[in-house]
Enzyme design. Structure first.
Site, mmCIF file in Angstrom:
data_model
loop_
_atom_site.group_PDB
_atom_site.id
_atom_site.type_symbol
_atom_site.label_atom_id
_atom_site.label_comp_id
_atom_site.label_asym_id
_atom_site.label_seq_id
_atom_site.Cartn_x
_atom_site.Cartn_y
_atom_site.Cartn_z
ATOM 1 N N CYS A 1 -1.397 0.732 -0.534
ATOM 2 C CA CYS A 1 -2.005 1.892 0.117
ATOM 3 C C CYS A 1 -0.956 2.662 0.913
ATOM 4 C CB CYS A 1 -3.143 1.437 1.035
ATOM 5 S SG CYS A 1 -3.953 2.801 1.867
ATOM 6 N N CYS B 1 -2.235 4.082 4.200
ATOM 7 C CA CYS B 1 -2.393 3.130 5.311
ATOM 8 C C CYS B 1 -1.033 2.721 5.880
ATOM 9 C CB CYS B 1 -3.102 1.855 4.859
ATOM 10 S SG CYS B 1 -4.414 2.091 3.679
ATOM 11 N N ASP B 2 -0.061 2.491 5.014
ATOM 12 C CA ASP B 2 1.172 1.818 5.448
ATOM 13 C C ASP B 2 2.445 2.672 5.370
ATOM 14 O OD1 ASP B 2 -0.341 -0.471 5.872
ATOM 15 O OD2 ASP B 2 -0.119 -1.116 3.796
#
Ligand SMILES: Cc1cc2nc3c(=O)[nH]c(=O)nc-3n(C[C@H](O)[C@H](O)[C@H](O)COP(=O)(O)OP(=O)(O)OC[C@H]3O[C@@H](n4cnc5c(N)ncnc54)[C@H](O)[C@@H]3O)c2cc1C
Length: 310
Positions: free
Chosen positions: A134, A137-138
């Site tokens: 992701c 997200c990261d």
């Protein structure tokens, strides 16, 4: 004995919630079970620009909860639990979940798919600590650091382009010398100065001490091995359908996807499948939602008439 619902839907992605919207509007006593969070794969989509009705695009983390809100407002019950197994007791479908057994007359399987693993040393060790599926997200964790994206499809290029906002360099490692991604993404990738390609190359290991330091990669044509210094790895090798828990309940195709007809019906009366988990799916949000609508209508019809195939 546990309560018997009219309909249980497994999976809270676009397919599952759309099926729930249709069932709830028909006053069906329906329950949707989801193991992680509302939205499914949509939560991995940073910016969706091909879902109709959003001319400026929409973020996956916005759309996911909206799907749930809409379905619940119409009367769909939602439970947060994993479904571990399903068995038949006559025409009743009995689901074994993390919270005990639940039963239903009809079942829609909308469990989507999970990211295919690289299957190399270091992958499990660094999962969530440098190995990520992701970028949204990261990605920010890799500010001004080099990262690698593995794969050559839409998801790989989409995520690689997103990562160029943060990373110093994004290397796409692809086992072939051509990409599967759509032309628009290929053009954007070719034009981006921060993106480079390692063609005909596979990852053999992910190495590091506390954090990822490098990949061991191999040229599949020459067999030559080398090291690629990166701090993060984002594998997008494709998706494996989430059908393992069904244990032969319904027929699957060679890829492990559920076989359905055009009304999303499987070979088992009262069991339907919708979205990415079924064969012949376009594996897009809009097609998953379309499948969900069809499955919801077909399930209601089955519940009302008791007829499976006319
Ligand atoms: C990185 C990425 C980017 C993408 N970008 C786009 C895009 O821009 N446009 C587009 O149209 N599509 C895009 N897609 C594809 C799109 O996200 C999917 O086609 C769509 O979300 C599939 O929906 P679904 O409901 O079939 O499955 P999913 O969204 O996968 O939902 C399935 C749900 O079932 C749950 N589940 C699984 N097994 C169980 C179980 N045993 N018990 C309980 N719950 C279970 C899962 O937790 C999950 O929430 C993208 C996909 C990825 C990975």
């Amino acid at each position: 004995m546990a309560e018997t619902y009219d309909l249980i839907i497994i999976g809270g992605g676009a397919a599952g919630f759309t099926a729930g919207i249709y069932a709830a509007r028909d006053r069906c006593q329906a329950l949707l079970l989801e193991r992680v969070a509302a939205g499914g794969q949509v939560l991995n989509c940073e910016h969706i620009e091909n879902y109709p009705g959003f001319p400026d695009g929409v973020a996956g983390y916005t759309l996911g909860p909206l799907l749930q809100q809409q379905a619940m407002k119409l009367g769909l019950g939602v439970g947060l639990t994993d479904v571990d197994a399903v068995r038949l007791e006559g025409e009743v479908k009995v689901l074994q979940t993390g919270n005990g057994e639940v039963r239903a007359h009809a079942l829609i399987i909308a469990t989507g798919s999970s990211f295919t693993q690289l299957g190399v040393p270091g992958e499990e060790t660094f999962l969530g600590r440098g190995v990520s599926h992701c970028a949204a997200c990261d990605g920010a964790m890799f500010m001004e650091q080099p990262v690698a994206v593995i794969g050559g499809g839409d998801a790989a290029l989409d995520e690689a382009l997103y990562l160029t906002q943060y990373a110093s360099q994004v290397t796409i490692v692809h086992r072939r010398d051509t990409l599967r991604a759509c032309q628009l993404l290929q053009e954007r990738a070719q034009a981006n100065q921060k993106l480079t390609f390692r063609w005909n190359t596979v990852v053999r290991a992910i190495e590091g001490k506390e954090v990822i330091q490098r990949l061991q990669i191999e040229d599949v044509k020459t067999g030559e091995r080398s090291a690629l210094d990166v701090a993060g790895v984002f594998p997008y090798l494709g998706l494996t359908p989430n059908t393992q828990f069904l244990n032969g309940l319904v027929p699957l195709n060679a890829r492990g996807q559920i076989i359905t007809d055009l009304w999303m019906r499987t070979a088992v009366p009262g069991v339907l499948a919708a979205g990415d988990v079924r064969g012949d799916s376009a594996r897009q949000l809009v097609s998953a939602a379309g499948d969900g609508a069809t499955a919801g209508l077909a399930a209601v019809r089955y519940l009302q008439t008791g007829q499976w195939r006319e």
